[in-house]
Design an enzyme around this catalytic site. Structure first.
Site, PDB file in Angstrom:
ATOM      1  N   GLU A 183       0.825  -1.220   0.000  1.00  0.00           N
ATOM      2  CA  GLU A 183       0.000   0.000   0.000  1.00  0.00           C
ATOM      3  C   GLU A 183       0.856   1.266   0.000  1.00  0.00           C
ATOM      4  O   GLU A 183       0.595   2.221   0.741  1.00  0.00           O
ATOM      5  CB  GLU A 183      -0.963  -0.013   1.191  1.00  0.00           C
ATOM      6  CG  GLU A 183      -2.001  -1.121   1.085  1.00  0.00           C
ATOM      7  CD  GLU A 183      -3.010  -1.136   2.233  1.00  0.00           C
ATOM      8  OE1 GLU A 183      -2.937  -0.247   3.113  1.00  0.00           O
ATOM      9  OE2 GLU A 183      -3.866  -2.038   2.255  1.00  0.00           O
ATOM     10  N   GLU A 296      -5.130  -8.752   0.205  1.00  0.00           N
ATOM     11  CA  GLU A 296      -5.877  -8.331   1.399  1.00  0.00           C
ATOM     12  C   GLU A 296      -7.334  -8.145   1.005  1.00  0.00           C
ATOM     13  O   GLU A 296      -7.652  -7.333   0.131  1.00  0.00           O
ATOM     14  CB  GLU A 296      -5.330  -7.023   1.995  1.00  0.00           C
ATOM     15  CG  GLU A 296      -4.003  -7.182   2.720  1.00  0.00           C
ATOM     16  CD  GLU A 296      -3.597  -5.939   3.503  1.00  0.00           C
ATOM     17  OE1 GLU A 296      -4.503  -5.255   4.039  1.00  0.00           O
ATOM     18  OE2 GLU A 296      -2.381  -5.673   3.576  1.00  0.00           O
TER      19      GLU A 296
END
Length: 504
Positions: A183, A296
């Site tokens: 991320e 995720e």
């Protein structure tokens, strides 16, 4: 039962792709009680830990029921300031220092590191997947970690290979999967970058890592799959990576319909990402395979389960149905998604909750187990006629897109379905989520003459409870799987707010 019934058509002659078992993978991050007090608790007061490894025996036993093929580690946001090497995450434990941890603002004891994670994966008969630190970490750190874990060179007489041997592990760990940061696009991330800057840096890292070990498989850091970040990074990295990652979490906002319709965002994200990958390959003039690593995903409401407080969601039946809808997406999109890691595996937004005295299985455990056990084989084309949900969605573009979409492309069907043909090709299995809160349906299911044998016994595995808010806890598990066998009549009655998996 509702008077207007849906219809399901499953065509065993029209296959999508093989369902990759890796879509049922897990994730273990240094966050909350996932590691410490979850899978690892050497000083457990009730002798629940293995005296040699410190792993919770009860936790590993229950995790094995989910047939988890890969575990991702060590993050997550945690990785962006993590020091893996001596004397932090490897070597004698009494020499490992406690350090401030910047992702969740806690302290990291470093009692669980690379060697313990590899031991855990071995105990779980699972493959390790390591996410590299592209925040405070350097390319030199990444190359050293790869050298320590060497996939192909067991005889290397180099510093980090020898250090692994010195630490009691003579054979290489054979870590195949490595992701280039986590991320990196997010403002919460240590070392946040713009897409162009990340792509340039990741390209150089990928080149160097594959020089050291060309057999590894690299995962680029994607965003949601439908963001411009994904377009920019794929354009630069498609020639050097094997997978592109996506992260999406869905929320309920206290609304069951919002909760169960939310995974439609992942379905559209996968379609868009597939097109972005194709575009990048066309522009690069290459024919290599690049697919999605959805590393995720889950139901996570950060208001009711804040990350900085450990993100311990206590899931109800509605959440279990949302997870089943998520898994239906992965089966239907088997052609593009090859790895998916539920976040996370223990305690933190997890199907399992522990205490020093034991554990219980959350509602979400049961659809996960059914999919991992039964929904293997070849994904089949499914045509579903179903009533539609027409209210609020999160994200709101689900509702907006559906207004201008027809037929099988509708994202908001109350009846959500995936199907597989077993590897032996003698059985069609169908996963059905009735997402309607109050209406049940009697549904004709058509398989074609080879598989539509009336009167033949079929097994149905059902997850249901009378109240959508029913959950599991220390006082008992109200939501579980109920198995039943019945003669096939060509139709099946699904209860309101229920999940069922049918197999012959």
């Amino acid at each position: 039962m509702a008077t207007s019934s849906p219809i399901i058509h499953v065509d065993p002659a029209r296959s999508i792709s093989r369902v990759d078992p890796r879509i049922y993978s897990g994730f273990t991050e240094h966050m909350g009680r996932c590691i410490y007090g979850g899978i690892y608790e050497p000083e457990n007061p009730n002798s629940l830990a293995d005296p040699n490894t410190g792993f919770r025996k009860d936790v590993l036993s229950v995790l094995k029921e989910l047939n988890i093929p890969i575990f991702r580690y060590p993050g997550g946001n945690f990785v962006s300031s993590y020091r893996w090497q001596a004397t932090d995450g490897i070597g004698p434990k009494h020499l490992r220092p406690r350090r401030p941890e910047l992702a969740w603002l806690t302290e990291e004891s470093n009692q669980f590191g690379t060697d313990e994670f590899m031991q855990f994966c071995k105990a779980m008969n699972a493959e390790p997947y390591i996410c590299l630190n592209m925040g405070t970490g350097t390319l030199e750190d990444a190359l050293a970690w790869l050298e320590y874990c060497f996939l192909i060179n067991s005889s290397a007489n180099t510093y980090y290979a020898n250090l692994r041997r010195q630490n009691g592990h003579p054979e290489p760990y054979k870590v195949k999967y490595w992701s280039l940061g986590n991320e990196v696009w997010g403002p919460w991330q240590v070392g946040q970058m713009e897409s162009q800057d990340y792509a340039k840096k990741a390209f150089q890292w990928a080149k160097a890592l594959k020089l050291l070990d060309p057999s590894i498989q690299l995962i680029s850091c994607g965003e949601t799959g439908y963001a411009d970040w994904d377009r920019v990074t794929l354009k630069k990295l498609v020639t050097v990576v094997d997978y592109h990652s996506i992260h999406i979490y869905t929320v309920s906002e206290g609304n069951h319909a919002v909760n169960v319709i939310g995974p439609a965002a992942a379905e559209k994200a996968l379609e868009i990402t597939k097109s972005l990958i194709d575009l990048a390959k066309i522009e690069a003039g290459i024919d290599k395979q690049v697919t999605v690593c959805f590393d995720e995903w889950n139901v996570w409401d950060p208001v009711r389960a804040p990350g900085e407080k450990g993100a311990e969601e206590h899931y109800d039946l509605s959440d279990a149905l949302a997870v089943a809808s998520w898994l239906n997406v992965f089966v239907r999109k088997a052609d593009i998604v090859k790895i998916a890691c539920i976040a996370q595996s223990v305690n933190v937004i997890s199907p399992i909750i522990t205490s020093p005295k034991g554990l219980f299985k959350q509602t979400t455990f049961y659809p996960l187990k059914l999919f991992a056990t039964l929904m293997q084989g070849t994904s089949l084309n499914v045509h579903v006629e179903s009533p539609l949900y027409t209210g609020q969605t999160v994200p709101d573009w689900i509702e907006k897109l559906d207004k201008n979409t027809g037929g099988d492309e509708k994202l908001t069907k109350y009846i959500d379905v995936s199907a597989v043909l077993s590897d032996s090709k003698d059985e069609v299995r169908v996963a059905i989520v009735n997402r309607h809160a109050t209406e049940g349906y009697t549904i004709p299911i058509r398989f074609g003459p080879a598989y539509d044998v009336l009167g033949e016994k079929v097994k149905v595995h059902e997850v249901w409870s009378a109240d959508l808010k029913d959950n599991n806890g220390w006082d008992g598990e109200r939501v579980q799987t109920v198995e039943k066998e019945l003669p096939w009549s060509g139709e099946y009655s699904v209860k309101q707010h229920s999940f069922q998996c049918k197999s012959s």
